[in-house]
Design a protein around this motif. Sequence first.
Motif, mmCIF file in Angstrom:
data_model
loop_
_atom_site.group_PDB
_atom_site.id
_atom_site.type_symbol
_atom_site.label_atom_id
_atom_site.label_comp_id
_atom_site.label_asym_id
_atom_site.label_seq_id
_atom_site.Cartn_x
_atom_site.Cartn_y
_atom_site.Cartn_z
ATOM 1 N N LYS A 165 0.836 -1.398 0.028
ATOM 2 C CA LYS A 165 0.194 -0.122 0.012
ATOM 3 C C LYS A 165 0.629 1.380 0.048
ATOM 4 C CE LYS A 165 -3.829 2.160 -0.051
ATOM 5 N NZ LYS A 165 -4.785 1.879 -1.179
ATOM 6 N N SER A 166 2.123 1.246 0.930
ATOM 7 C CA SER A 166 2.652 2.490 0.767
ATOM 8 C C SER A 166 3.595 2.765 -0.512
ATOM 9 C CB SER A 166 3.646 2.342 1.932
ATOM 10 O OG SER A 166 3.103 2.672 3.466
ATOM 11 N N LEU A 167 4.025 1.244 -0.877
ATOM 12 C CA LEU A 167 4.722 1.611 -2.280
ATOM 13 C C LEU A 167 4.033 2.223 -3.456
ATOM 14 C CD1 LEU A 167 6.950 -1.609 -2.328
ATOM 15 C CD2 LEU A 167 8.004 0.708 -1.987
ATOM 16 N N SER A 168 2.662 1.703 -3.436
ATOM 17 C CA SER A 168 1.712 2.085 -4.537
ATOM 18 C C SER A 168 1.567 3.707 -4.330
ATOM 19 C CB SER A 168 0.358 1.644 -4.207
ATOM 20 O OG SER A 168 -0.309 1.915 -3.151
ATOM 21 N N ILE A 169 1.749 4.481 -3.345
ATOM 22 C CA ILE A 169 1.676 5.851 -3.126
ATOM 23 C C ILE A 169 2.921 6.329 -3.506
ATOM 24 C CG2 ILE A 169 1.159 7.457 -1.601
ATOM 25 C CD1 ILE A 169 -0.610 5.642 -0.189
ATOM 26 N N ASP A 170 4.019 6.000 -2.674
ATOM 27 C CA ASP A 170 5.393 6.489 -3.056
ATOM 28 C C ASP A 170 5.772 6.143 -4.365
ATOM 29 O OD1 ASP A 170 5.427 6.887 -0.408
ATOM 30 O OD2 ASP A 170 6.523 5.363 0.149
ATOM 31 N N LEU A 171 5.469 5.098 -5.169
ATOM 32 C CA LEU A 171 6.071 5.158 -6.338
ATOM 33 C C LEU A 171 5.071 5.402 -7.791
ATOM 34 C CD1 LEU A 171 7.834 1.726 -5.967
ATOM 35 C CD2 LEU A 171 8.779 3.968 -6.017
ATOM 36 N N SER A 172 3.986 6.095 -7.309
ATOM 37 C CA SER A 172 2.970 6.459 -8.245
ATOM 38 C C SER A 172 3.413 7.630 -9.121
ATOM 39 C CB SER A 172 1.496 6.873 -7.491
ATOM 40 O OG SER A 172 1.985 8.265 -6.729
ATOM 41 N N GLU A 173 4.310 8.587 -8.701
ATOM 42 C CA GLU A 173 4.794 9.528 -9.658
ATOM 43 C C GLU A 173 5.911 8.767 -10.376
ATOM 44 O OE1 GLU A 173 6.317 12.630 -7.210
ATOM 45 O OE2 GLU A 173 4.605 13.281 -6.589
ATOM 46 N N ARG A 174 6.318 7.581 -10.381
ATOM 47 C CA ARG A 174 7.177 7.087 -11.429
ATOM 48 C C ARG A 174 6.230 6.027 -12.460
ATOM 49 N NH1 ARG A 174 12.568 7.243 -10.112
ATOM 50 N NH2 ARG A 174 12.612 6.896 -12.344
ATOM 51 N N GLY A 175 5.017 6.028 -12.294
ATOM 52 C CA GLY A 175 4.309 5.358 -13.154
ATOM 53 C C GLY A 175 4.083 3.942 -12.608
ATOM 54 N N ILE A 176 4.660 3.486 -11.573
ATOM 55 C CA ILE A 176 4.808 2.095 -11.094
ATOM 56 C C ILE A 176 3.516 1.733 -10.435
ATOM 57 C CG2 ILE A 176 5.875 0.416 -9.572
ATOM 58 C CD1 ILE A 176 8.527 2.069 -10.281
ATOM 59 N N SER A 177 2.881 0.674 -10.769
ATOM 60 C CA SER A 177 1.706 -0.302 -10.156
ATOM 61 C C SER A 177 2.287 -1.099 -9.319
ATOM 62 C CB SER A 177 1.005 -0.887 -11.398
ATOM 63 O OG SER A 177 -0.147 -1.361 -10.809
ATOM 64 N N VAL A 178 1.788 -1.326 -8.269
ATOM 65 C CA VAL A 178 2.174 -2.102 -7.101
ATOM 66 C C VAL A 178 1.057 -2.838 -6.537
ATOM 67 C CG1 VAL A 178 3.481 -2.298 -4.930
ATOM 68 C CG2 VAL A 178 3.776 -0.431 -6.313
ATOM 69 N N ILE A 179 0.972 -4.277 -6.375
ATOM 70 C CA ILE A 179 -0.173 -5.096 -5.998
ATOM 71 C C ILE A 179 0.356 -6.209 -5.322
ATOM 72 C CG2 ILE A 179 -1.559 -4.400 -8.141
ATOM 73 C CD1 ILE A 179 -0.848 -7.183 -9.357
ATOM 74 N N ALA A 180 -0.657 -6.515 -4.354
ATOM 75 C CA ALA A 180 -0.162 -7.889 -3.727
ATOM 76 C C ALA A 180 -1.166 -8.789 -4.083
ATOM 77 C CB ALA A 180 -0.757 -7.720 -1.945
ATOM 78 N N MET A 181 -0.763 -10.265 -4.203
ATOM 79 C CA MET A 181 -1.518 -11.308 -4.968
ATOM 80 C C MET A 181 -1.732 -12.592 -3.975
ATOM 81 S SD MET A 181 -0.533 -10.892 -8.937
ATOM 82 C CE MET A 181 1.109 -11.614 -8.604
ATOM 83 N N HIS A 182 -2.815 -12.946 -3.817
ATOM 84 C CA HIS A 182 -3.145 -14.271 -3.239
ATOM 85 C C HIS A 182 -3.074 -15.331 -4.188
ATOM 86 C CE1 HIS A 182 -4.661 -17.432 -0.729
ATOM 87 N NE2 HIS A 182 -5.564 -17.511 -1.504
ATOM 88 N N THR A 218 -3.456 0.014 -8.667
ATOM 89 C CA THR A 218 -2.388 -0.129 -7.802
ATOM 90 C C THR A 218 -2.760 0.177 -6.315
ATOM 91 O OG1 THR A 218 -0.132 0.593 -7.476
ATOM 92 C CG2 THR A 218 -1.704 2.357 -7.931
ATOM 93 N N GLY A 219 -2.130 -0.566 -5.388
ATOM 94 C CA GLY A 219 -2.452 -0.304 -4.048
ATOM 95 C C GLY A 219 -3.398 -1.432 -3.636
ATOM 96 N N HIS A 220 -3.875 -2.399 -4.342
ATOM 97 C CA HIS A 220 -5.102 -3.345 -4.008
ATOM 98 C C HIS A 220 -4.230 -4.762 -4.066
ATOM 99 C CE1 HIS A 220 -8.216 -0.495 -4.593
ATOM 100 N NE2 HIS A 220 -7.573 0.198 -5.338
ATOM 101 N N PHE A 221 -5.383 -5.549 -3.380
ATOM 102 C CA PHE A 221 -4.795 -7.038 -2.982
ATOM 103 C C PHE A 221 -5.734 -7.820 -3.806
ATOM 104 C CE2 PHE A 221 -4.895 -10.097 0.987
ATOM 105 C CZ PHE A 221 -3.904 -11.097 0.277
ATOM 106 N N TYR A 222 -5.455 -8.883 -4.638
ATOM 107 C CA TYR A 222 -5.974 -9.720 -5.375
ATOM 108 C C TYR A 222 -5.957 -11.153 -5.197
ATOM 109 C CZ TYR A 222 -6.725 -5.152 -8.087
ATOM 110 O OH TYR A 222 -7.052 -3.877 -8.549
ATOM 111 N N CYS A 223 -6.715 -11.707 -5.602
ATOM 112 C CA CYS A 223 -6.929 -13.128 -5.577
ATOM 113 C C CYS A 223 -6.226 -13.615 -7.006
ATOM 114 C CB CYS A 223 -8.105 -13.876 -5.249
ATOM 115 S SG CYS A 223 -8.229 -15.948 -5.091
#
Length: 231
Positions: A165-182, A218-223
């Motif tokens: 969640k924090s990385l999704s905010i901190d790296l948003s300006e670089r255009g990077i999508s950050v997700i968690a996956m189950h 970005t910043g979400h948790f998916y199955c």
Amino acid sequence: MSGTILITGCNRGIGLEACAQFAKAGWRVLACCRAPDKAVKLKGLQERFPRIEPLHLDVTNYEQMISLGRALKGEPIDILLNNAAYYGPKGKGFGAVDRGEWRRVLESNTIAPYMLAETFYENVAASEYKIIAFISSKVGSIADNRSGGGYIYRTSKTAVNQVVKSLSIDLSERGISVIAMHPGWVKTDMGGPGALISAEESVKGLKRLLLTEKLTKTGHFYCYDGTEIPW
């Protein structure tokens, strides 16, 4: 469209299957594991798919990580897939938690994945896909916890979700999508033979999710099946 993916924990299970599926799709696969010379299945896979490049990396050895970061400096990495993990002792409930093992699990499952993101985010920012993904677990969901216990592994995955969640905010300006996956309950050494799905089915879903991921998610948790999991 193909690209370059860096995957950790590639000697077996989900990591090995991810190498196979991405390589088959024409991707360059930077396949990290602690002992590539002893990773017989990975070496066999490389013989079939020369675009797989086994790399020596123990994710908790930060000197190795820094060296690998230097070796790959300037090379675009479309997807950084944090897969390597350590479950720790099973069946240890309240009153029987091993503090030393708890620290070891947190090091492997929370701190090391964050350090990988810190090491390779510039490579990801220089790519087309721009994705950093973390293999988490539904047991890390606070909203989903109805059974208690599992303090060691649960907390490591809950903590890494917060990292996402924090990385999704901190790296948003670089255009990077950050997700968690189950990945689901997978028939691997960690999941055991009683698990519900194969590594092939799990990775097929994870791959589909990764290749259709958009920055807006970005910043979400998916199955692995694409459904969203509450934090």
